[in-house]
Design a protein around this motif. Structure first.
Motif, PDB file in Angstrom:
ATOM      1  N   ALA A 193       3.690  17.620   6.319  1.00 60.78           N
ATOM      2  CA  ALA A 193       2.375  17.362   6.162  1.00 60.78           C
ATOM      3  C   ALA A 193       2.201  15.530   6.302  1.00 60.78           C
ATOM      4  CB  ALA A 193       2.110  17.382   4.475  1.00 60.78           C
ATOM      5  N   ALA A 194       2.961  14.984   6.110  1.00 57.66           N
ATOM      6  CA  ALA A 194       2.449  13.742   7.409  1.00 57.66           C
ATOM      7  C   ALA A 194       2.627  13.434   8.489  1.00 57.66           C
ATOM      8  CB  ALA A 194       3.860  12.943   6.433  1.00 57.66           C
ATOM      9  N   ILE A 195       3.176  14.608   9.233  1.00 58.54           N
ATOM     10  CA  ILE A 195       2.562  14.651  10.241  1.00 58.54           C
ATOM     11  C   ILE A 195       1.638  15.715  11.302  1.00 58.54           C
ATOM     12  CG2 ILE A 195       3.346  15.772  12.607  1.00 58.54           C
ATOM     13  CD1 ILE A 195       6.848  15.983  11.341  1.00 58.54           C
ATOM     14  N   ASN A 196       0.776  16.281  10.596  1.00 59.55           N
ATOM     15  CA  ASN A 196      -0.051  17.104  10.669  1.00 59.55           C
ATOM     16  C   ASN A 196      -1.404  16.182  10.501  1.00 59.55           C
ATOM     17  OD1 ASN A 196       1.085  19.379  11.498  1.00 59.55           O
ATOM     18  ND2 ASN A 196       1.085  20.199   9.257  1.00 59.55           N
ATOM     19  N   ALA A 223       2.278   7.041  17.117  1.00 57.08           N
ATOM     20  CA  ALA A 223       3.283   8.570  18.083  1.00 57.08           C
ATOM     21  C   ALA A 223       5.073   8.019  17.283  1.00 57.08           C
ATOM     22  CB  ALA A 223       3.576   7.609  19.347  1.00 57.08           C
ATOM     23  N   ALA A 224       4.814   6.444  16.912  1.00 57.67           N
ATOM     24  CA  ALA A 224       6.390   6.145  17.048  1.00 57.67           C
ATOM     25  C   ALA A 224       6.230   6.348  15.624  1.00 57.67           C
ATOM     26  CB  ALA A 224       6.417   4.937  16.584  1.00 57.67           C
ATOM     27  N   LYS A 225       5.913   6.673  14.354  1.00 64.18           N
ATOM     28  CA  LYS A 225       6.147   6.860  12.716  1.00 64.18           C
ATOM     29  C   LYS A 225       6.009   8.741  13.126  1.00 64.18           C
ATOM     30  CE  LYS A 225       2.756   5.271   9.641  1.00 64.18           C
ATOM     31  NZ  LYS A 225       3.502   4.018   9.074  1.00 64.18           N
ATOM     32  N   VAL A 226       5.740   9.348  14.414  1.00 61.03           N
ATOM     33  CA  VAL A 226       5.677  11.299  14.325  1.00 61.03           C
ATOM     34  C   VAL A 226       7.261  11.346  14.532  1.00 61.03           C
ATOM     35  CG1 VAL A 226       5.234  13.258  15.813  1.00 61.03           C
ATOM     36  CG2 VAL A 226       3.319  11.590  14.484  1.00 61.03           C
ATOM     37  N   SER A 227       7.510  10.378  15.884  1.00 62.70           N
ATOM     38  CA  SER A 227       8.478  11.315  16.062  1.00 62.70           C
ATOM     39  C   SER A 227       9.860  10.317  14.956  1.00 62.70           C
ATOM     40  CB  SER A 227       9.051   9.690  17.551  1.00 62.70           C
ATOM     41  OG  SER A 227      10.082   9.861  17.921  1.00 62.70           O
ATOM     42  N   LEU A 278      15.437   8.473   6.867  1.00 57.98           N
ATOM     43  CA  LEU A 278      14.766   8.181   8.345  1.00 57.98           C
ATOM     44  C   LEU A 278      13.094   8.403   8.208  1.00 57.98           C
ATOM     45  CD1 LEU A 278      16.815   9.975   9.876  1.00 57.98           C
ATOM     46  CD2 LEU A 278      16.438   7.617  10.682  1.00 57.98           C
ATOM     47  N   ALA A 279      12.877   8.619   6.704  1.00 61.10           N
ATOM     48  CA  ALA A 279      11.516   9.062   6.451  1.00 61.10           C
ATOM     49  C   ALA A 279      10.694   8.093   5.860  1.00 61.10           C
ATOM     50  CB  ALA A 279      10.959  10.052   5.666  1.00 61.10           C
ATOM     51  N   SER A 280      11.788   6.920   5.384  1.00 63.62           N
ATOM     52  CA  SER A 280      11.453   5.590   4.481  1.00 63.62           C
ATOM     53  C   SER A 280      10.360   4.968   5.961  1.00 63.62           C
ATOM     54  CB  SER A 280      12.696   5.080   3.704  1.00 63.62           C
ATOM     55  OG  SER A 280      12.138   6.212   2.789  1.00 63.62           O
TER      56      SER A 280
END
Length: 427
Positions: free
Chosen positions: A216-219, A185-189, A172-174
């Motif tokens: 860290a990626a989300i932040n 927004a889509a990436k964060v979701s 999912l992270a990939s």
């Protein structure tokens, strides 16, 4: 003498049992959710795993809601909750609360209290919003309670099984990393979905590192991406100037206020739909109104066999699937309708809602953004994208879109209403 000795031993035993119960340390997890007729997930998982039957399990709450609908608005009729212990994607145990009648619900009331094994589950009302029809918004605090002493042994059993969950979370992270950079927004979701799928951080060093990396990626996205920054006006203020006679006809652009955009012409005109298909469509509507679902769906199926591009029939198919919470079927029906009329803002929002319920809200936002970019002057589409971002939890993006709409038309009541809802949550 013997009787006295037996009584003494019995009292000592009871005292020891009572003392152990008294000093047993209880742990708890809490989670709060607000319920309204707006699109929202049908379930939620507590942030941490809980010991159950000697192993660590996720605990999921399934929301069993019934709403009374009037137009676009709805009021709560009754609500119940199903708490279930999950071993991966398998439900190993569950228990359901007694449905609470909305007419009898009050703030501070406990509307659910059940147990699964030694794990307790409670639901308490923390806030209510009402109108004349009844409850429109209900906020509930959920609590799991369990014996803290059982965590260590359960964690050891679960460590052996965490690898497969972590592999799926990495997939999912990939997917999130591969999404376009201009769709934060889509990436964060998607990153958040990866976190939910991953084993709890404390289960292993590997899981902990994964949580740290994704957080860290989300932040980073939320701090650096333009979509998460407050909206800044980049266009000059619209100024009305006197026009020579006769007035020139000017095509509207992005900076020109647009009232009601003309609907996109459907590839298949109603006049081209076979009369028998139209009759079957009307029969389906009548059957649904009489609560005869199977008969209505059969009539609708026949209508679409005759006219696969029958827009109204596809809409009705999606609406019926949504009413029955068959979200995947609703998604497919609405997408087929949008393939015919992608500028229909109402259908776009319905499509997003169906996607959201099956965990595909991030992907749906990407599609809505694509449509918005094709028709930048259509206010209804922009408002739909704003509402979808609000439901997805991207409050800064929703706020930016609303403020952009209000710059062009300060009297836009729907944009004003949505902005007020955003501001109540985004402080």
């Amino acid at each position: 003498m013997m009787k006295s000795l037996k009584l003494c031993v019995l009292f000592v035993f009871i005292a020891l049992v009572s003392a152990s119960a008294l000093f047993a340390e209880t742990a708890e997890l809490t989670l709060e959710r607000m319920f309204s007729y707006d699109p929202h997930p049908g379930s939620a998982i507590f942030a941490e795993k809980v010991p159950f039957n000697g192993k660590m399990h996720d605990f999921e709450i399934v929301f069993v809601e019934e709403w009374k609908v009037s137009g676009e608005n709805g009021t709560l009729k009754q609500i119940a909750f199903k708490i279930q212990a999950l071993d991966g994607s398998n439900v190993v145990a569950s228990s359901e609360t007694i449905p609470a009648d909305a007419a009898k619900i009050s703030k501070g009331q406990q509307i659910g209290n059940v147990k699964i094994g030694d794990v307790g589950f409670a639901a308490n009302v923390t806030d209510i919003a009402k109108n004349k029809g009844g409850i429109t918004d209900l906020t509930v605090s959920f609590k799991l309670t369990y014996d803290k002493a059982t965590i260590e042994s359960a964690q050891k059993q679960s460590e052996k099984r965490s690898a497969s969950g972590l592999d799926f979370a990495r997939q999912l992270a990939s997917r999130a990393a591969a999404m376009p950079e201009d769709k934060p927004a889509a990436k964060v979701s998607m990153y958040k979905r990866a976190l939910m799928a991953a084993p709890a951080a404390e289960t292993s060093a590997e899981a902990s590192a994964f949580h740290n990396e994704i957080n860290a990626a989300i932040n980073g996205l939320e701090k650096s991406s333009p979509a998460f920054a407050p909206f800044k006006q980049t266009e000059p203020a619209f100024v009305t100037t006197a026009q020579p006679e006769p007035p020139a006809v000017v095509e509207p652009d992005d900076t020109t206020p647009v009232t009601e955009p003309a609907p996109q012409a459907a590839p298949v005109r109603k006049a081209d739909i076979p009369a028998e298909a139209v009759a079957l469509y009307k029969e389906a509507r009548s059957m649904f109104a009489q609560d005869k679902g199977p008969e209505g769906r059969e009539a609708l199926r026949k209508a679409l066999e005759m006219a696969p591009a029958y827009y109204d029939a596809l809409q009705l198919l999606g609406d019926n699937a949504s009413e029955n919470r068959r979200w995947a079927r609703a998604k497919d029906a609405y997408k087929q309708a949008l393939d015919l009329r992608e500028r229909d803002a109402e259908t776009l929002l319905k499509y997003f809602k169906a996607c959201y319920y099956i965990g595909e809200g991030a992907e749906a936002i990407l599609y809505l953004e694509q449509v918005r970019s094709k028709y930048p002057a259509e206010r209804r589409i922009q408002l739909t994208v704003a509402e979808a971002n609000f439901q997805l939890g991207d409050l800064p993006a929703a706020k930016a879109l609303c403020e952009e709409l209000l710059l062009k038309d300060p009297d836009d009541s729907r944009a004003n209403d949505l902005l007020q809802r955003v501001n109540r949550l985004h402080k």
